[in-house]
Design an enzyme around this catalytic site. Structure first.
Site, PDB file in Angstrom:
ATOM      1  N   ASP A 195      33.717  73.409   9.849  1.00 25.90           N
ATOM      2  CA  ASP A 195      34.503  72.569  10.747  1.00 25.90           C
ATOM      3  C   ASP A 195      33.629  71.393  11.150  1.00 25.90           C
ATOM      4  O   ASP A 195      32.402  71.477  11.161  1.00 25.90           O
ATOM      5  CB  ASP A 195      34.985  73.384  11.953  1.00 25.90           C
ATOM      6  CG  ASP A 195      36.225  72.760  12.580  1.00 25.90           C
ATOM      7  OD1 ASP A 195      36.609  71.650  12.163  1.00 25.90           O
ATOM      8  OD2 ASP A 195      36.812  73.378  13.487  1.00 25.90           O
ATOM      9  N   GLY A 224      33.268  69.364  13.967  1.00 22.70           N
ATOM     10  CA  GLY A 224      32.797  68.940  15.286  1.00 22.70           C
ATOM     11  C   GLY A 224      33.899  68.280  16.082  1.00 22.70           C
ATOM     12  O   GLY A 224      33.728  67.947  17.245  1.00 22.70           O
ATOM     13  N   GLY A 225      35.059  68.096  15.451  1.00 23.56           N
ATOM     14  CA  GLY A 225      36.194  67.497  16.156  1.00 23.56           C
ATOM     15  C   GLY A 225      36.620  68.316  17.367  1.00 23.56           C
ATOM     16  O   GLY A 225      36.992  67.765  18.400  1.00 23.56           O
ATOM     17  N   PHE A 226      36.532  69.629  17.244  1.00 22.19           N
ATOM     18  CA  PHE A 226      36.917  70.465  18.386  1.00 22.19           C
ATOM     19  C   PHE A 226      36.004  70.204  19.578  1.00 22.19           C
ATOM     20  O   PHE A 226      36.437  70.211  20.727  1.00 22.19           O
ATOM     21  CB  PHE A 226      36.888  71.960  18.017  1.00 22.19           C
ATOM     22  CG  PHE A 226      37.347  72.835  19.160  1.00 22.19           C
ATOM     23  CD1 PHE A 226      38.692  72.952  19.457  1.00 22.19           C
ATOM     24  CD2 PHE A 226      36.429  73.501  19.956  1.00 22.19           C
ATOM     25  CE1 PHE A 226      39.126  73.723  20.535  1.00 22.19           C
ATOM     26  CE2 PHE A 226      36.850  74.278  21.033  1.00 22.19           C
ATOM     27  CZ  PHE A 226      38.201  74.388  21.323  1.00 22.19           C
ATOM     28  N   GLN A 260      46.903  65.956  13.302  1.00 20.33           N
ATOM     29  CA  GLN A 260      46.960  66.130  14.758  1.00 20.33           C
ATOM     30  C   GLN A 260      48.342  65.708  15.254  1.00 20.33           C
ATOM     31  O   GLN A 260      49.269  65.614  14.476  1.00 20.33           O
ATOM     32  CB  GLN A 260      45.836  65.315  15.430  1.00 20.33           C
ATOM     33  CG  GLN A 260      44.432  65.862  15.157  1.00 20.33           C
ATOM     34  CD  GLN A 260      44.162  67.206  15.820  1.00 20.33           C
ATOM     35  OE1 GLN A 260      44.981  67.730  16.568  1.00 20.33           O
ATOM     36  NE2 GLN A 260      43.008  67.800  15.519  1.00 20.33           N
ATOM     37  N   GLY A 272      44.771  71.366  16.585  1.00 23.85           N
ATOM     38  CA  GLY A 272      45.469  71.415  17.862  1.00 23.85           C
ATOM     39  C   GLY A 272      45.291  72.760  18.503  1.00 23.85           C
ATOM     40  O   GLY A 272      44.592  73.625  17.977  1.00 23.85           O
ATOM     41  N   ASP A 292      41.596  80.458  10.639  1.00 21.13           N
ATOM     42  CA  ASP A 292      40.303  80.928  11.131  1.00 21.13           C
ATOM     43  C   ASP A 292      40.403  81.152  12.623  1.00 21.13           C
ATOM     44  O   ASP A 292      41.281  80.599  13.287  1.00 21.13           O
ATOM     45  CB  ASP A 292      39.182  79.917  10.854  1.00 21.13           C
ATOM     46  CG  ASP A 292      39.236  78.738  11.807  1.00 21.13           C
ATOM     47  OD1 ASP A 292      38.604  78.806  12.880  1.00 21.13           O
ATOM     48  OD2 ASP A 292      39.924  77.745  11.498  1.00 21.13           O
ATOM     49  N   CYS A 330      43.623 103.006  11.076  1.00 17.69           N
ATOM     50  CA  CYS A 330      42.656 101.995  10.658  1.00 17.69           C
ATOM     51  C   CYS A 330      41.664 102.609   9.671  1.00 17.69           C
ATOM     52  O   CYS A 330      41.183 103.725   9.864  1.00 17.69           O
ATOM     53  CB  CYS A 330      41.921 101.441  11.877  1.00 17.69           C
ATOM     54  SG  CYS A 330      40.748 100.151  11.437  1.00 17.69           S
ATOM     55  N   CYS A 344      38.722 101.190   8.885  1.00 19.27           N
ATOM     56  CA  CYS A 344      37.410 100.535   9.015  1.00 19.27           C
ATOM     57  C   CYS A 344      36.283 101.561   9.172  1.00 19.27           C
ATOM     58  O   CYS A 344      36.517 102.731   9.479  1.00 19.27           O
ATOM     59  CB  CYS A 344      37.410  99.546  10.186  1.00 19.27           C
ATOM     60  SG  CYS A 344      37.048 100.268  11.792  1.00 19.27           S
ATOM     61  N   CYS A 374      36.295 103.310  12.658  1.00 19.54           N
ATOM     62  CA  CYS A 374      37.311 104.344  12.869  1.00 19.54           C
ATOM     63  C   CYS A 374      37.094 105.560  11.974  1.00 19.54           C
ATOM     64  O   CYS A 374      37.521 106.661  12.314  1.00 19.54           O
ATOM     65  CB  CYS A 374      38.702 103.762  12.664  1.00 19.54           C
ATOM     66  SG  CYS A 374      39.156 102.598  13.964  1.00 19.54           S
ATOM     67  N   HIS A 388      35.706  96.779  13.726  1.00 15.99           N
ATOM     68  CA  HIS A 388      37.094  97.234  13.853  1.00 15.99           C
ATOM     69  C   HIS A 388      38.061  96.052  13.977  1.00 15.99           C
ATOM     70  O   HIS A 388      39.063  95.972  13.255  1.00 15.99           O
ATOM     71  CB  HIS A 388      37.256  98.174  15.051  1.00 15.99           C
ATOM     72  CG  HIS A 388      38.691  98.446  15.360  1.00 15.99           C
ATOM     73  ND1 HIS A 388      39.454  99.328  14.618  1.00 15.99           N
ATOM     74  CD2 HIS A 388      39.536  97.876  16.259  1.00 15.99           C
ATOM     75  CE1 HIS A 388      40.699  99.312  15.072  1.00 15.99           C
ATOM     76  NE2 HIS A 388      40.777  98.437  16.063  1.00 15.99           N
TER      77      HIS A 388
HETATM   78 ZN   LIG Z   1      39.024 100.550  12.916  1.00 15.75          ZN
END
Ligand SMILES: [Zn+2]
Length: 414
Positions: free
Chosen positions: A95, A97-99, A227, A254, A302, A340, A342, A345, A371
């Site tokens: 990204d 740097g606009g944010f 924008q 935005g 993202d 889940c 992961c 879990c 998780h």
């Molecule tokens: Zn999980």
């Protein structure tokens, strides 16, 4: 000239703008729609690259503004580029740097929610003040470092120089993000400036890619950033201006409420070239955002929220979000979510993760982050599969009604 990026659409879903496809970069491919994992400071907080890959992460997004300040783009270049520096050999977005033009500018010390993210926000706060750390001129933005107050300057050209030195696969144009609550004239002038800057970014970017080509280095891709806040006129003007330029793809910038995503994204994606990938920048991590974004033609997203929320104990489950620090989990020996898959879990209980977070143990941050990231990545992977096999609308209804409750889910089901 060989393209730095190709995008192939595989399937489209009838009755929607959803599509699945593949983005190919010089560091491999991304199956879309895809969730791009937040790696602002060249790290996914509390996770190793191996952990990020094993939870299904296809790509990460770093932030050029933060990396310019620390460690400096020159250090990353010296290390052989961002992939080697952070030991991640898959695709990387950066990204611009606009944010930070916004967060250190109009929104500085007002809290993002106050000026931007809530329709209930205080409109009187959506103005520039003397105490803010970013000051915008037509040529570029003067920042004072949020770390030590030192003076910094970023222009469209220097943002491109920094991003190319960092060496991610996909860059964003340097833009001026402003509050959607600001006066129309402020929003319009920020958008107009963003367009002039987009042309300057593209010109510098093409020069830099020619240099890479001459040195037989991988080419880098550039997305234009749309924008225009909540205005349909400005959003469509921005999409048509940028859509006529030869960008490799498009970011949609935005700050949004989940209910606004579908409309805003539709305005924009109706106009942007259909054959280029579209990235929704920094959205919330609400499951509804993911479904609505895909339904209206977003290919990648993202967000840093899954790890940020995990560190605060806010964890996703298929039955809604829970706060694992709540005392009710103190002796609950079930996993965070039985469905889940992961690592957390499969191996740990609610009681154990609750204990770690209550004691501020570092492992707790990692287990909670694994998780949450896996939950979001898996959800987007399942959405992609449902677009491919045509079951998207049923899957969306089932998922959101279970997650939000039948009544609250209706606003996303239209
Ligand atoms: Zn999980």
């Amino acid at each position: 000239m060989k393209k730095p990026l190709t995008f192939t659409i595989k399937n489209r879903l009838d009755g929607s703008m959803a599509r699945t496809g593949v983005i190919k970069t010089s560091h491999g491919k991304i199956e879309t729609p895809a969730f791009i994992i937040g790696g602002t400071q060249a790290t996914v907080k509390s996770l190793t690259p191996e952990q990020v890959a094993s939870l299904g992460g296809q790509s990460v997004l770093v932030n050029a503004y933060h990396l310019m300040i620390r460690p400096g783009a020159d250090v990353i270049e010296l290390a052989g580029g961002i992939h080697r520096f952070m030991n991640w050999d898959k695709p990387i977005f950066s990204d611009s740097g606009g944010f930070q033009v916004f967060s250190l500018g109009m929104a500085y010390k007002k809290g993002i929610d106050v000026t931007s993210h809530s329709v209930k926000g205080d409109i009187s706060q959506a103005v520039h003040t003397k105490s803010q750390l970013a000051r915008v001129t037509d040529n570029g933005v003067h920042f004072r470092s949020h770390l030590d107050g030192s003076k910094l300057y970023m222009s469209p050209e220097s943002s491109m120089d920094i991003q190319h030195a960092i060496g991610a696969d996909i860059h964003m144009c340097f833009d001026e993000l402003t509050s959607p609550l600001a006066e129309f004239d402020i929003i319009k002038s920020a958008m107009d400036r963003t367009h002039v800057w987009a042309d300057r970014c593209l010109s510098r970017h093409n020069q830099l890619n020619n240099d890479h080509k001459a040195r037989l280095q991988p080419l880098q891709a550039l997305y234009g950033v749309v924008q225009g806040a909540r205005s349909q006129d400005l959003r469509t003007a921005s999409a048509s201006f940028l859509g006529q330029r030869d960008f490799d793809g498009y970011g949609i910038g935005g700050v949004f409420e989940p209910e606004e995503i579908s409309l805003t994204v539709k305005w924009v994606n109706d106009i942007l070239p259909d054959d280029k990938p579209r990235h929704l920048l920094g959205m919330g991590a609400q499951p509804a955002d993911l479904f609505l974004g895909v339904e209206y033609g977003v290919d990648t997203f993202d967000c840093v929220a899954p790890t940020r929320q995990a560190r605060n104990g806010a964890l996703f489950t298929y039955d809604g979000r829970i706060n694992i620090k709540n005392s009710r989990y103190k002796n609950d020996l079930s996993p965070i979510d039985r469905q889940c898959d992961c690592y957390t879990c499969q191996n740990y209980t609610l009681a154990y993760v609750h204990h770690l977070l209550k004691c501020d143990e570092i492992l707790g941050l990692s287990l909670a982050s694994i998780h949450n990231e896996r939950f979001v990545v898996r959800t987007v992977d399942s959405i992609r599969a449902s677009v491919n096999d045509g079951s998207f609308f049923q899957y969306k209804k089932d998922f959101l009604e279970r997650y939000y409750g039948i009544a609250d889910a209706q606003k996303f089901l239209g």
